[in-house]
Design an enzyme around this catalytic site. Structure first.
Site, PDB file in Angstrom:
ATOM      1  N   SER A   1      32.258  53.383  67.167  1.00  0.00           N
ATOM      2  CA  SER A   1      32.271  53.441  66.750  1.00  0.00           C
ATOM      3  C   SER A   1      33.609  54.961  66.384  1.00  0.00           C
ATOM      4  O   SER A   1      33.620  55.853  66.737  1.00  0.00           O
ATOM      5  CB  SER A   1      30.948  54.187  65.410  1.00  0.00           C
ATOM      6  N   ASP A   2      33.953  55.245  64.891  1.00  0.00           N
ATOM      7  CA  ASP A   2      33.891  56.683  64.864  1.00  0.00           C
ATOM      8  C   ASP A   2      33.131  57.737  65.143  1.00  0.00           C
ATOM      9  O   ASP A   2      31.975  57.356  64.957  1.00  0.00           O
ATOM     10  CB  ASP A   2      35.327  56.088  63.608  1.00  0.00           C
ATOM     11  N   ALA A   3      33.852  58.894  65.021  1.00  0.00           N
ATOM     12  CA  ALA A   3      32.499  60.042  65.530  1.00  0.00           C
ATOM     13  C   ALA A   3      31.367  60.416  64.490  1.00  0.00           C
ATOM     14  O   ALA A   3      31.791  59.813  63.398  1.00  0.00           O
ATOM     15  CB  ALA A   3      33.247  60.871  65.667  1.00  0.00           C
ATOM     16  N   THR A   4      29.858  60.192  64.918  1.00  0.00           N
ATOM     17  CA  THR A   4      29.321  60.219  63.928  1.00  0.00           C
ATOM     18  C   THR A   4      28.761  60.721  63.730  1.00  0.00           C
ATOM     19  O   THR A   4      28.358  61.196  62.521  1.00  0.00           O
ATOM     20  CB  THR A   4      27.666  59.279  64.541  1.00  0.00           C
TER      21      THR A   4
ATOM     22  N   SER B   1      35.800  51.660  65.068  1.00  0.00           N
ATOM     23  CA  SER B   1      35.425  51.091  63.678  1.00  0.00           C
ATOM     24  C   SER B   1      35.002  52.084  63.114  1.00  0.00           C
ATOM     25  O   SER B   1      33.891  53.143  63.568  1.00  0.00           O
ATOM     26  CB  SER B   1      34.070  50.288  63.444  1.00  0.00           C
TER      27      SER B   1
END
Length: 559
Positions: A284-287, A237
């Site tokens: 998730s993609d990298a935060t 995401s």
């Protein structure tokens, strides 16, 4: 129906033994252990003290950016596993090109494979990446990228996608996940809900998918439905908004319409899980990316990731703080007990599907690893695909094939190989390759103004693959020429034969529409440079086909 019943279904398809392991493992975890399972932390560089710190947090997984030292890398993974209560899942971006293992087989990236346009080549390339990844303990790949190359100025989609045609993307993405998952590596479709119509980079800003829902369903919706049907285990995401969907649920959404998917329950749960029927793991993609950090503070957004439907958090600049924030969100009810249980069980289900039940299941023995890495059969197969990828976009004056007896003196205008993890540009092998063929190669300098008396050919070599944290990729005439204002404006091709080769970003004709000969090669790897030289000299034909519009919609760029 319980979450355990759901995990018996596709894509995990867990049997009784795996479900029993899930029950027992989940019951053995205290709250801190459960929070740890929600994190995939990054391991980059060679700082072993930092690696010990990461291991002490007992994360659910780590993403490793591998060095060229095989023995060091195996020790790093082995030490991590030894400190883990539950076997960690090791992940990587198995994207090929410069992401290929330095001690493994050089494999084309996605856009290069799209230029070859042979789904068997794509599946075999993914199979090679999977088998070599497993040799290093990697069981989860954050690929394939199923973004669509529509906005040609995008610096981040570029070479990472299978191009601009949805049919082609679909064919190759299916082959990609089969090549990975049939060889024991989980595939990840990204970047949900779809990138490529916004020419900005979500590493820097929350990007927007501007499509209507009818348009979205015909493009990204179709791609995600297909890969879900094919059993993709994970979806990433992204920090990408989809205003059309949010407004269909909240007509006066205002700013909420531009909420990143990574923290959007409507996009992750209502659309992805409920409407598309995805039952795998959402990561998730990298935060640390600007697309999320611009939306909110990490101590708020990281709990939001789990609360709003993602099962795992990718990366953290401050993992102790972030884990504490997620724990606090569980304790105060922002993350409900049901949401926590579902997320942790999906992480464990991915491990169970991959048969990561014991620490010894993570890393194969050293002899087996050495046998798999850079296996001659794999190297030969990949080299054949690489040889088929260079694409002759145009050659209006018929300069090819080059003959060093006729065109001997070459001025090489070297843009360098730009890599986001390298502080300085890498050097091209190309000058040495040309010298071995009998060309006299001069590297451009600020004091050189080329004339036909001095040079028979001007050759531009550009090495910008899709890059992080650069707002644009373009022909930087001033930097390349190094000769100030007037040299930056000078174009030699009106009186000297000239060729531009892009070993990455395929859209440089936008900045150089009148260059008479142009080649797209899609990757800066040495083996790709060798293949381009073979094609320029006529030893091999240019077989690559355009997976995007390299003319960027400009009619004059064709001439």
């Amino acid at each position: 129906m319980t979450i355990y019943d759901e995990l018996r279904k596709a894509p995990f398809n867990l049997d009784d033994a795996a479900i029993s392991w899930l029950h027992d493992t989940y019951a053995s975890l205290d709250l801190d252990d459960k929070i740890g399972q929600l994190f995939t932390l990054i391991m980059i560089g060679t700082d072993e003290e930092d690696f010990k710190r990461i291991a002490s947090l007992r994360p659910g997984g780590v993403t490793r950016f591998f060095t060229a030292d095989l023995e060091f890398e195996r020790r790093v993974i082995s030490d991590l596993v030894a400190k883990s209560k539950v076997p960690p899942i090791i992940s990587a971006d198995l994207e090929g090109s410069r992401h290929s293992f330095a001690f493994g087989t050089p494999v084309l990236g996605q856009l290069g494979l799209a230029a070859v346009d042979d789904v068997q080549a794509t599946e075999r390339s993914s199979e090679i990446l999977a088998r070599e990844g497993r040799a290093m303990g990697v069981r989860w790949s954050f690929t394939p990228v199923i973004d669509i190359n529509t906005a040609f100025r995008s610096p981040i989609v570029g070479t990472r996608s299978y191009g601009s045609d949805v049919n082609k993307i679909e064919r190759h993405a299916v082959a990609h996940i089969h090549g990975l998952q049939r060889n024991g590596v989980a595939a990840t479709a990204k970047h949900w809900p779809g990138e490529g119509y916004d020419d900005r980079d979500q590493h820097l800003v929350t990007t927007t998918n501007p499509l209507s829902m009818d348009e979205w369903k015909e493009t990204f919706g179709r791609l995600y439905r297909t890969l879900i049907t094919e059993g993709v285990l994970a979806i990433m995401s992204g920090h990408i908004s989809l205003p059309a969907y949010i407004r269909s649920k909240i007509p006066d959404a205002g700013l909420e319409a531009f909420r990143p998917a990574s923290v959007s329950r409507l996009l992750n749960v209502d659309l992805l899980r409920d409407e598309l029927g995805f039952n795998g793991i959402i990561v998730s993609d990298a935060t640390p990316m600007g697309g999320l950090s611009a939306w909110g503070h990490h101590l708020d957004t990281l709990p939001d990731i789990i609360a709003n439907g993602c099962d795992m958090i990718l990366f953290s600049d401050e993992p102790e703080e972030d884990m504490a924030a997620v724990k606090a969100a569980v304790e105060d009810g922002k993350i409900t007990p049901e949401r926590l249980e579902e997320a942790v069980l999906r992480v464990l289900a991915l491990k169970a599907h991959l048969k990561l039940f014991q620490p010894s299941d993570v890393l194969p023995d050293a002899a087996e690893a050495r046998r798999l890495l850079a296996h001659p059969d794999n190297v030969a197969a990949s080299r054949e695909y690489i040889g088929r990828s260079p694409t002759l976009v145009k050659d209006v004056n018929g300069i090819f094939p080059l003959d060093p007896a006729m065109i001997k003196r070459v001025l090489l205008v070297d843009g360098g190989i730009i890599h986001p993890l390298m502080p300085q540009p890498l050097k091209f092998l190309l000058p040495d390759l040309l010298r071995k063929e009998g060309f006299e190669v001069t590297i451009d300098r600020s004091d050189i103004v080329p004339t036909p008396d001095d040079f028979d050919l001007v050759l531009y070599a550009l090495g910008d693959e899709s890059l992080l944290v650069r707002g644009r990729i373009f022909v930087d005439w001033h930097r390349m020429g190094g000769g100030g204002l007037f040299k930056a404006m000078y174009r030699p091709w009106t009186n000297i034969p000239s060729v531009m080769i892009s070993f990455g970003h395929p859209y440089h004709l936008y900045d150089a529409p009148r260059v008479p000969a142009y080649i797209n090669a899609y990757s800066t790897m040495d083996s790709v440079q060798e293949a381009v030289v073979d094609c320029m000299l006529g030893r091999k034909p240019f077989l690559g086909t355009n997976p995007v519009d390299p003319f960027c919609g400009l009619e004059d760029a064709r001439y």
